[in-house]
Scaffold this motif. Structure first.
Motif, PDB file in Angstrom:
ATOM      1  N   TYR A 208      34.919  28.200  48.795  1.00 34.37           N
ATOM      2  CA  TYR A 208      36.360  28.266  49.032  1.00 34.37           C
ATOM      3  C   TYR A 208      36.823  29.725  49.065  1.00 34.37           C
ATOM      4  N   GLY A 209      36.318  30.505  48.119  1.00 33.61           N
ATOM      5  CA  GLY A 209      36.648  31.922  48.100  1.00 33.61           C
ATOM      6  C   GLY A 209      36.168  32.628  49.360  1.00 33.61           C
ATOM      7  N   ARG A 210      34.949  32.318  49.777  1.00 33.55           N
ATOM      8  CA  ARG A 210      34.394  32.956  50.981  1.00 33.55           C
ATOM      9  C   ARG A 210      35.287  32.696  52.184  1.00 33.55           C
ATOM     10  N   ARG A 211      35.778  31.475  52.303  1.00 28.66           N
ATOM     11  CA  ARG A 211      36.637  31.121  53.432  1.00 28.66           C
ATOM     12  C   ARG A 211      37.941  31.918  53.418  1.00 28.66           C
ATOM     13  N   LYS A 212      38.338  32.365  52.238  1.00 29.70           N
ATOM     14  CA  LYS A 212      39.568  33.138  52.092  1.00 29.70           C
ATOM     15  C   LYS A 212      39.299  34.649  52.083  1.00 29.70           C
ATOM     16  N   GLY A 213      38.053  35.017  52.367  1.00 32.61           N
ATOM     17  CA  GLY A 213      37.712  36.433  52.377  1.00 32.61           C
ATOM     18  C   GLY A 213      37.496  37.014  50.993  1.00 32.61           C
ATOM     19  N   ILE A 214      37.189  36.158  50.022  1.00 35.79           N
ATOM     20  CA  ILE A 214      36.994  36.582  48.636  1.00 35.79           C
ATOM     21  C   ILE A 214      35.516  36.470  48.263  1.00 35.79           C
ATOM     22  N   LYS A 215      34.945  37.545  47.770  1.00 38.49           N
ATOM     23  CA  LYS A 215      33.551  37.539  47.329  1.00 38.49           C
ATOM     24  C   LYS A 215      33.508  37.282  45.828  1.00 38.49           C
ATOM     25  N   ALA A 216      32.987  36.121  45.462  1.00 33.80           N
ATOM     26  CA  ALA A 216      33.034  35.668  44.070  1.00 33.80           C
ATOM     27  C   ALA A 216      32.398  36.664  43.111  1.00 33.80           C
ATOM     28  N   ASN A 217      31.261  37.223  43.476  1.00 31.97           N
ATOM     29  CA  ASN A 217      30.560  38.130  42.578  1.00 31.97           C
ATOM     30  C   ASN A 217      31.402  39.364  42.282  1.00 31.97           C
ATOM     31  N   ALA A 218      32.030  39.920  43.318  1.00 29.07           N
ATOM     32  CA  ALA A 218      32.818  41.136  43.159  1.00 29.07           C
ATOM     33  C   ALA A 218      34.092  40.880  42.360  1.00 29.07           C
ATOM     34  N   VAL A 219      34.777  39.772  42.645  1.00 28.14           N
ATOM     35  CA  VAL A 219      36.038  39.534  41.940  1.00 28.14           C
ATOM     36  C   VAL A 219      35.798  39.121  40.495  1.00 28.14           C
ATOM     37  N   LEU A 220      34.669  38.453  40.225  1.00 27.69           N
ATOM     38  CA  LEU A 220      34.362  38.123  38.834  1.00 27.69           C
ATOM     39  C   LEU A 220      34.037  39.391  38.066  1.00 27.69           C
ATOM     40  N   ASP A 221      33.361  40.315  38.714  1.00 31.76           N
ATOM     41  CA  ASP A 221      33.079  41.609  38.083  1.00 31.76           C
ATOM     42  C   ASP A 221      34.388  42.326  37.751  1.00 31.76           C
ATOM     43  N   ALA A 222      35.338  42.288  38.672  1.00 29.22           N
ATOM     44  CA  ALA A 222      36.636  42.920  38.427  1.00 29.22           C
ATOM     45  C   ALA A 222      37.369  42.244  37.276  1.00 29.22           C
ATOM     46  N   ALA A 223      37.288  40.909  37.215  1.00 29.24           N
ATOM     47  CA  ALA A 223      37.928  40.177  36.123  1.00 29.24           C
ATOM     48  C   ALA A 223      37.289  40.536  34.778  1.00 29.24           C
ATOM     49  N   ASN A 224      35.965  40.673  34.771  1.00 32.01           N
ATOM     50  CA  ASN A 224      35.267  41.088  33.552  1.00 32.01           C
ATOM     51  C   ASN A 224      35.757  42.450  33.081  1.00 32.01           C
ATOM     52  N   ARG A 225      35.887  43.367  34.026  1.00 30.19           N
ATOM     53  CA  ARG A 225      36.325  44.722  33.702  1.00 30.19           C
ATOM     54  C   ARG A 225      37.733  44.703  33.112  1.00 30.19           C
ATOM     55  N   LYS A 226      38.617  43.927  33.729  1.00 29.19           N
ATOM     56  CA  LYS A 226      39.993  43.873  33.249  1.00 29.19           C
ATOM     57  C   LYS A 226      40.062  43.276  31.842  1.00 29.19           C
ATOM     58  N   PHE A 227      39.283  42.222  31.625  1.00 31.64           N
ATOM     59  CA  PHE A 227      39.279  41.597  30.304  1.00 31.64           C
ATOM     60  C   PHE A 227      38.787  42.577  29.245  1.00 31.64           C
ATOM     61  N   LEU A 228      37.690  43.267  29.535  1.00 30.21           N
ATOM     62  CA  LEU A 228      37.127  44.207  28.563  1.00 30.21           C
ATOM     63  C   LEU A 228      38.081  45.360  28.288  1.00 30.21           C
ATOM     64  N   ALA A 229      38.749  45.858  29.346  1.00 32.48           N
ATOM     65  CA  ALA A 229      39.706  46.950  29.158  1.00 32.48           C
ATOM     66  C   ALA A 229      40.857  46.503  28.265  1.00 32.48           C
ATOM     67  N   ARG A 230      41.354  45.285  28.493  1.00 26.04           N
ATOM     68  CA  ARG A 230      42.453  44.771  27.683  1.00 26.04           C
ATOM     69  C   ARG A 230      42.003  44.524  26.245  1.00 26.04           C
ATOM     70  N   PHE A 231      40.778  44.025  26.098  1.00 23.92           N
ATOM     71  CA  PHE A 231      40.276  43.766  24.744  1.00 23.92           C
ATOM     72  C   PHE A 231      40.143  45.071  23.962  1.00 23.92           C
ATOM     73  N   GLU A 232      39.710  46.127  24.636  1.00 23.96           N
ATOM     74  CA  GLU A 232      39.626  47.430  23.968  1.00 23.96           C
ATOM     75  C   GLU A 232      41.016  47.911  23.555  1.00 23.96           C
ATOM     76  N   ARG A 233      42.040  47.629  24.379  1.00 20.40           N
ATOM     77  CA  ARG A 233      43.405  47.991  23.997  1.00 20.40           C
ATOM     78  C   ARG A 233      43.838  47.188  22.773  1.00 20.40           C
TER      79      ARG A 233
END
Length: 272
Positions: A208-233
């Motif tokens: 579904y993501g691919r059809r919308k131009g979304i690469k699951a691996n890349a966006v999950l990596d970005a979500a991981n980064r955001k979560f970790l940054a917020r957790f450090e805050r």
């Protein structure tokens, strides 16, 4: 310094490292022993690129390039091939696979272009399939890809052949169906069924993501980064008030999470 001069200098360094008076560690290496280093350095390059750090990307790109050149030299010393052969082979392949750029072919849209790309790849592998026949569709898919990235590549290849849902509405209905099957497995307490249905749902979500131009691996990596940054805050906010996260209850952590979220980060609360 030109690219040619820089590459010549790099190859000279590798020759010196592998020479009689070179580095004992380097002289013990083989293409096989360097495989894990290629993976590690490639991940470090990806980290630098996704972090938006050009200086780090330059350094990590150099590390990957060094390893590739090193491996090529080791193959050359085996009498297999040299770096120039690898480069020429890839150059010829790229020209062959882009007839719309280097030839007189034309395509109505990107979908037709990608379909032709897959056709050329299969023709290149003809004879590699069962009983010397045409290569299988997924024969070129690396077996060592991380599962999420592998799922995306599987879906992309299948779609280039037209083997996918015709409309987004059909795809969305499939997602609902997969979710329902997962819930039924959960209700039954069927552990094996839960895992299978969760995998099916995740696989469908990647498509579904691919059809919308979304690469699951890349966006999950970005979500991981955001979560970790917020957790450090959160940790910093707790420390500022003389507290540590492990000593806090969920309500207190959610309060810190909300404050960290106000500065940017993933949605949800600490219990999500």
């Amino acid at each position: 310094m030109s690219v040619e001069q820089s590459l010549a200098r790099l190859l000279g360094v590798i020759d010196r490292l592998l020479g009689p008076d070179g580095c004992p560690w380097d002289r013990e290496q083989t293409p096989e022993s360097l495989c894990d280093y290629v993976i590690e350095e490639s991940y470090e390059l990806i980290e630098a690129i996704r972090s938006g750090q050009p200086d780090e990307a330059r350094e990590e790109l150099g590390d990957v390039l060094f390893l590739l050149a090193f491996i090529a030299v080791l193959f050359e010393r085996r009498g297999a091939f040299d770096l120039s052969e690898a480069i020429e082979n890839n150059t010829a392949k790229m020209v062959r696979r882009h007839p719309h750029v280097f030839g007189d072919a034309s395509f109505e849209n990107q979908k037709e272009l990608l379909k032709n790309w897959e056709r050329i790849k299969r023709e290149e592998k003809n004879g590699d399939g069962r009983d010397g026949g045409p290569a299988r569709i997924f024969a070129s898919l690396p077996k060592g890809l991380p599962p999420l990235l592998r799922a995306y590549r599987i879906q992309a290849k299948a779609a280039r052949l037209g083997f996918t849902w015709e409309t987004d509405a059909q795809m969305e209905e499939q997602l609902r169906s997969e979710w329902k099957e997962l819930q039924e497995a959960l209700d039954r307490g069927d552990k094996a069924g839960m895992e299978e249905e969760f995998g099916d749902y995740l696989f469908a979500l990647v498509e579904y993501g691919r059809r919308k131009g979304i690469k699951a691996n890349a966006v999950l990596d970005a979500a991981n980064r955001k979560f970790l940054a917020r957790f450090e805050r959160m940790e910093d906010l707790a420390a500022d008030s003389g507290r540590e996260l492990p000593a806090l209850d969920l309500a207190a952590m959610n309060e810190l999470w909300a404050r960290a979220k106000a500065k940017g980060g993933p949605s949800g609360d600490a219990s999500s």
